[in-house]
Design a protein around this motif. Structure first.
Motif, PDB file in Angstrom:
ATOM      1  N   ARG A   1      -0.182   5.769  13.485  1.00 19.03           N
ATOM      2  CA  ARG A   1      -0.677   7.199  13.344  1.00 19.03           C
ATOM      3  C   ARG A   1       0.255   8.315  13.777  1.00 19.03           C
ATOM      4  N   GLY A   2       0.914   8.010  14.914  1.00 22.79           N
ATOM      5  CA  GLY A   2       1.900   9.242  15.391  1.00 22.79           C
ATOM      6  C   GLY A   2       2.807   9.005  14.433  1.00 22.79           C
ATOM      7  N   LEU A   3       3.630   8.100  13.766  1.00 22.95           N
ATOM      8  CA  LEU A   3       4.589   8.345  13.050  1.00 22.95           C
ATOM      9  C   LEU A   3       3.775   8.986  11.619  1.00 22.95           C
ATOM     10  N   LEU A   4       2.817   8.701  11.180  1.00 17.90           N
ATOM     11  CA  LEU A   4       2.280   9.547  10.019  1.00 17.90           C
ATOM     12  C   LEU A   4       2.222  10.956  10.322  1.00 17.90           C
ATOM     13  N   PHE A   5       1.597  11.308  11.376  1.00 12.24           N
ATOM     14  CA  PHE A   5       1.583  12.682  11.823  1.00 12.24           C
ATOM     15  C   PHE A   5       2.854  13.328  11.887  1.00 12.24           C
ATOM     16  N   ALA A   6       3.842  12.648  12.542  1.00 16.25           N
ATOM     17  CA  ALA A   6       5.073  13.240  12.592  1.00 16.25           C
ATOM     18  C   ALA A   6       5.773  13.439  11.007  1.00 16.25           C
ATOM     19  N   VAL A   7       5.477  12.677  10.205  1.00 14.15           N
ATOM     20  CA  VAL A   7       5.948  12.991   8.822  1.00 14.15           C
ATOM     21  C   VAL A   7       5.137  13.959   8.190  1.00 14.15           C
ATOM     22  N   ALA A   8       3.919  14.033   8.172  1.00  8.66           N
ATOM     23  CA  ALA A   8       3.154  15.309   7.652  1.00  8.66           C
ATOM     24  C   ALA A   8       3.449  16.492   8.349  1.00  8.66           C
ATOM     25  N   TYR A   9       3.829  16.706   9.671  1.00  4.84           N
ATOM     26  CA  TYR A   9       4.230  18.011  10.337  1.00  4.84           C
ATOM     27  C   TYR A   9       5.535  18.332   9.615  1.00  4.84           C
ATOM     28  N   ARG A  10       6.468  17.576   9.438  1.00  5.39           N
ATOM     29  CA  ARG A  10       7.596  17.998   9.078  1.00  5.39           C
ATOM     30  C   ARG A  10       7.511  18.436   7.512  1.00  5.39           C
ATOM     31  N   MET A  11       6.614  17.910   7.023  1.00  7.18           N
ATOM     32  CA  MET A  11       6.376  18.328   5.514  1.00  7.18           C
ATOM     33  C   MET A  11       5.727  19.685   5.487  1.00  7.18           C
ATOM     34  N   LEU A  12       4.681  20.072   6.279  1.00  7.84           N
ATOM     35  CA  LEU A  12       3.775  21.046   6.420  1.00  7.84           C
ATOM     36  C   LEU A  12       3.845  22.079   7.225  1.00  7.84           C
TER      37      LEU A  12
END
Length: 305
Positions: free
Chosen positions: A16-27
């Protein structure tokens, strides 16, 4: 069946932490990123996982594509945003600011530049530069040829390099210079500010039309110092100056300043330095819709490559 569901839950939570980190850099916002992660969970829980050999890669792939779809919709909304649009500030661990590469990957300045990339360029840049994914895996995630992904990556790197010159100040040097700036701000010392600011310093203020903020970037040491001097020690966002508290915090990989009222965060400030150690860029986020992560004390994970 219960064991399978529990295993799927545990696998998702592990990443989950990795997925949030990816999404945050995208959005660029915590709320949109959390929504993207939740959508990823719904797809993961409904998918046939029997042939998924790499859950981490699979989850990053669906999260990236969800973020891509959301980003395309967000770009139109941001074109009508009142004043400069800045990313939502998030707390980072102190050790991130001491690691130039990790700090740069989540800095306000870089995230602002990423807003100027196309959605696909941004996805390639984030996966390659921030998380170290090889082009072959990125191509599979985006359902593109490896050659086209390499071209996207090359264009994105050139674009970022042209708009984001990197000055790799040591963590201690950056923290000391930032502390001098914050001391001057907290003390309302305009003369001291003038000594610290680069001649062509630029201040971006994001109020989203909901609180007082400059509608355009403010450029030049004298103008920036005057603006800061005018707002320092004055009521802001419905909070009297006497009720405000300023505290240092590590925000988006940079030593920063968080301004709080009795019940909520009012603003967050981060700075960028030039080669002489002077402040060349200031990002101030005061839109209350973008301060929820700070209110919650949520810390952004910044993995090492």
């Amino acid at each position: 069946m219960a064991g399978t569901v529990r295993a799927a839950d545990e696998t998702f939570e592990e990443h989950r932490g990795l997925l949030f980190a990816v999404a945050y850099r995208m959005l660029g916002t915590a709320a949109d990123s959390e929504d993207a992660v939740q959508d990823a969970w719904l797809r993961w829980s409904a998918a046939d996982r029997s042939d998924v050999r790499d859950p981490r890669g699979y989850l990053v792939r669906i999260t990236t594509n969800i973020a891509l779809d959301r980003l395309r919709g967000a770009r139109a909304r941001r074109e009508t945003y009142v004043g400069p649009w800045l990313p939502e500030p998030m707390l980072t661990a102190p050790d991130v600011a001491d690691d130039a590469e990790r700090a740069e990957s989540v800095s306000m300045a870089l995230l602002v530049v990423l807003e100027t990339l196309s959605p696909l360029e941004r996805a390639v840049f984030v996966l390659k530069e921030a998380f170290g994914y090889p082009y072959a895996e990125i191509a599979a995630a985006l359902d593109r040829s490896e050659a086209s992904v390499r071209q996207l990556g090359t264009r994105a790197r050139r674009h970022v390099a042209a708009r984001r010159p990197r000055f790799a100040a040591a963590g201690a040097e950056r923290r000391a210079a930032t502390d001098r700036f914050l001391d001057a701000v907290m003390g309302g010392d305009v003369n001291r500010l003038m000594e610290i600011l680069a001649p062509d310093v630029t201040l971006w203020t994001d109020g989203g039309g909901k609180v007082r903020a400059a509608l355009r970037p403010i450029v030049g040491a004298e103008r920036v110092a005057r603006f800061i001097g005018a707002v320092a020690g004055a009521p802001y966002a419905g909070v009297a100056a006497a009720d405000m508290r300023m505290r240092r915090a590590d925000v988006n990989g940079r030593p920063g300043l968080v301004i709080e009222g009795p019940e909520r965060t009012i603003s967050a400030v981060t700075v960028e330095l030039d080669e002489a150690g002077r402040v060349e860029a200031i990002h101030m986020v005061s839109n209350p819709d973008k301060l929820g992560a700070l209110d919650a004390g949520r810390e952004l994970a910044v993995p090492r490559l």
